[in-house]
Design a protein around this motif. Structure first.
Motif, PDB file in Angstrom:
ATOM      1  N   GLU A 298       0.817  -1.220   0.000  1.00  0.00           N
ATOM      2  CA  GLU A 298       0.000   0.000   0.000  1.00  0.00           C
ATOM      3  C   GLU A 298       0.841   1.255   0.000  1.00  0.00           C
ATOM      4  OE1 GLU A 298       0.487  -0.459   4.539  1.00  0.00           O
ATOM      5  OE2 GLU A 298       0.546  -1.712   2.740  1.00  0.00           O
TER       6      GLU A 298
ATOM      7  N   GLY B 267       1.076   2.474  -3.762  1.00  0.00           N
ATOM      8  CA  GLY B 267      -0.119   2.729  -4.547  1.00  0.00           C
ATOM      9  C   GLY B 267      -0.991   1.530  -4.810  1.00  0.00           C
TER      10      GLY B 267
ATOM     11  N   PRO C 288      -3.801  -1.071  -3.822  1.00  0.00           N
ATOM     12  CA  PRO C 288      -4.907  -0.952  -2.867  1.00  0.00           C
ATOM     13  C   PRO C 288      -5.096  -2.189  -1.985  1.00  0.00           C
ATOM     14  CG  PRO C 288      -5.780  -1.426  -5.024  1.00  0.00           C
ATOM     15  CD  PRO C 288      -4.296  -1.260  -5.204  1.00  0.00           C
TER      16      PRO C 288
ATOM     17  N   HIS D  13       3.279   6.426  -0.962  1.00  0.00           N
ATOM     18  CA  HIS D  13       2.065   6.638  -0.185  1.00  0.00           C
ATOM     19  C   HIS D  13       2.336   6.318   1.288  1.00  0.00           C
ATOM     20  CE1 HIS D  13       0.491   6.275  -4.256  1.00  0.00           C
ATOM     21  NE2 HIS D  13      -0.658   6.767  -3.839  1.00  0.00           N
TER      22      HIS D  13
ATOM     23  N   CYS E 103      -2.854   5.995   1.580  1.00  0.00           N
ATOM     24  CA  CYS E 103      -2.877   4.800   0.730  1.00  0.00           C
ATOM     25  C   CYS E 103      -4.182   4.717  -0.059  1.00  0.00           C
ATOM     26  CB  CYS E 103      -2.662   3.548   1.566  1.00  0.00           C
ATOM     27  SG  CYS E 103      -3.780   3.373   2.960  1.00  0.00           S
ATOM     28  N   VAL E 104      -4.116   4.045  -1.195  1.00  0.00           N
ATOM     29  CA  VAL E 104      -5.257   3.922  -2.096  1.00  0.00           C
ATOM     30  C   VAL E 104      -6.267   2.936  -1.505  1.00  0.00           C
ATOM     31  CG1 VAL E 104      -5.986   3.297  -4.427  1.00  0.00           C
ATOM     32  CG2 VAL E 104      -3.782   4.441  -4.064  1.00  0.00           C
ATOM     33  N   THR E 105      -7.536   3.255  -1.615  1.00  0.00           N
ATOM     34  CA  THR E 105      -8.589   2.425  -1.019  1.00  0.00           C
ATOM     35  C   THR E 105      -9.294   1.574  -2.073  1.00  0.00           C
ATOM     36  OG1 THR E 105     -10.379   4.045  -1.339  1.00  0.00           O
ATOM     37  CG2 THR E 105      -8.982   4.292   0.633  1.00  0.00           C
TER      38      THR E 105
ATOM     39  N   GLU F  45     -11.664   3.534  -4.296  1.00  0.00           N
ATOM     40  CA  GLU F  45     -11.057   4.350  -5.349  1.00  0.00           C
ATOM     41  C   GLU F  45     -10.794   3.559  -6.625  1.00  0.00           C
ATOM     42  OE1 GLU F  45      -8.038   7.471  -3.909  1.00  0.00           O
ATOM     43  OE2 GLU F  45      -8.067   6.003  -2.273  1.00  0.00           O
ATOM     44  N   VAL F  46     -10.660   2.235  -6.520  1.00  0.00           N
ATOM     45  CA  VAL F  46     -10.293   1.455  -7.709  1.00  0.00           C
ATOM     46  C   VAL F  46     -11.424   0.575  -8.217  1.00  0.00           C
ATOM     47  CG1 VAL F  46      -7.844   1.455  -7.109  1.00  0.00           C
ATOM     48  CG2 VAL F  46      -9.291  -0.431  -6.342  1.00  0.00           C
TER      49      VAL F  46
ATOM     50  N   PRO G 251      -7.804   0.041   2.220  1.00  0.00           N
ATOM     51  CA  PRO G 251      -7.280  -0.929   1.256  1.00  0.00           C
ATOM     52  C   PRO G 251      -7.713  -2.336   1.639  1.00  0.00           C
ATOM     53  CG  PRO G 251      -5.557  -0.250   2.776  1.00  0.00           C
ATOM     54  CD  PRO G 251      -6.755   0.607   3.081  1.00  0.00           C
TER      55      PRO G 251
ATOM     56  N   SER H  94      -3.595  -4.410  -8.460  1.00  0.00           N
ATOM     57  CA  SER H  94      -3.137  -3.313  -9.322  1.00  0.00           C
ATOM     58  C   SER H  94      -3.033  -3.707 -10.788  1.00  0.00           C
ATOM     59  CB  SER H  94      -1.819  -2.688  -8.843  1.00  0.00           C
ATOM     60  OG  SER H  94      -0.689  -3.511  -9.082  1.00  0.00           O
TER      61      SER H  94
END
Length: 340
Positions: free
Chosen positions: A172, A175, A177, A200, A219-221, A224-225, A255, A289
């Motif tokens: 995480e 980037g 998630p 991140h 961090c990307v959740t 978000e993706v 994440p 990812s």
């Protein structure tokens, strides 16, 4: 170096290969599983189907970068007696390999074949050195319990003239998630080996300000993706021992936990615990990812996804290993062109 070419051992469905292609590094992956090979070929990744032990550096003379993530099941429970024994035995065998001693008889006595597959990257690296064509860089990654093996290999490579860096990376922080952790080795023939710097902040399940550089984005959740209405919650049974009260929960504002081949068993719920559609293979891949339209193929998609190296993490690792500091990270929205 003006150019690089990769040979990827235990290449799986293409995480490392996809990252390399996104960085403009051509290469080939060796993989024995026919379903993973089918996925790789559908994604346009060069693939040699077969057992890594049946090949050698001389079969890929143009490759000057070695990567690998050998099977980890033998070491996944290093706290147990069997796991500790496997680690100790691997470290001892590495010392014999460094002296160029024949370990064939010892390998034949191992109960779990996967226990010596972890030694294959070192065999390849030493064979390349002894042939007079050493790899410019070596990149290895696996579960955190394999770190002592990477460190032992790093000592051997250091003695052979490489600069080596080993450590555990949190996905995480780059980037990806999900909160997957990976033991990584980077060895460079020229220059100084360093692990990639986080992009991140690390995840903190308690919700307080996490440690790390406060100037970095959080961090990307999952939300978000994944193309799902929020909020939602993913409920897993990882590590529960069958106890429903111990099931892990992550909200869409967090994440995912580490993606494994069991991700299809996770429940997805809305408010008041109402069940939603479970994660699709595409969504599971996105949590690793991979691009949304990555062509997962065959009858073992979930295991392919769980075994894969997150390509975004791999992109950062390769960027550090090859000193490609000015290269962008791998895009995750669309599939890179197979002809790039």
């Amino acid at each position: 170096m003006d150019s690089y070419e990769l040979v990827d051992l235990f290449a799986g469905a293409g995480g490392m290969g996809l990252a390399a292609r996104g960085l403009g590094v051509p290469g080939v992956g060796i993989e024995w599983d026919k379903h993973a090979c089918a996925t790789r070929r559908a994604a346009g990744l060069a693939t040699q189907e077969g057992n890594v032990r049946d090949f050698a550096p001389s079969d890929f003379p143009a490759a000057n970068v070695l990567a690998g993530g050998p099977p980890c099941q033998t070491y996944s429970f290093a706290g147990t007696g069997a796991g500790r024994h496997a680690l100790t035995e691997a470290q001892d065998l590495i010392e014999h390999m460094a002296r160029r001693e024949d370990i064939t008889a010892r390998l034949a006595q191992l109960e779990d074949e996967r226990g010596h597959l972890v030694l294959e990257p070192l065999r390849w690296a030493l064979d390349a050195i002894d042939s007079g064509c050493p790899y410019e860089a070596v990149v290895l990654e696996q579960v955190p319990t394999v770190l002592p093996v990477w460190q032992a290999m790093g000592d051997v490579l250091s003695a052979e003239g490489y600069s080596v860096a080993c450590g555990t990376l949190r996905a995480e922080e780059y980037g990806v998630p999900q909160t997957r952790r990976r033991a990584v080795l980077i060895a460079r023939r020229h220059g100084t080996a360093t692990l990639p710097k986080p992009t991140h902040q690390p995840f903190n399940s308690k919700g307080s300000t996490p440690p790390g550089d406060p100037t970095l984005p959080r961090c990307v959740t999952m939300g978000e993706v994944l193309d799902r209405p929020e909020p939602f919650t993913v409920v897993s049974n990882y590590g529960t021992g069958g106890d429903p009260k111990a099931r892990g929960r992550r909200t869409s504002a967090q994440p995912f936990a580490a993606v494994t081949g069991k991700i299809s068993r996770c429940r997805v719920t809305a408010e008041e615990d109402a069940d939603l559609d479970r994660l699709t293979a595409s969504e599971a891949g996105q949590l690793q990812s991979f691009p949304k339209n990555y062509p997962w193929t065959g009858h073992d998609k979930w295991q392919q996804i769980g075994n894969a190296t997150p390509p975004l993490l791999a992109s950062h690792i390769l960027t550090a290993a090859l000193d490609l500091a000015d290269q962008p990270a791998l895009p995750t929205e669309t599939m890179p062109s197979p002809h790039r």
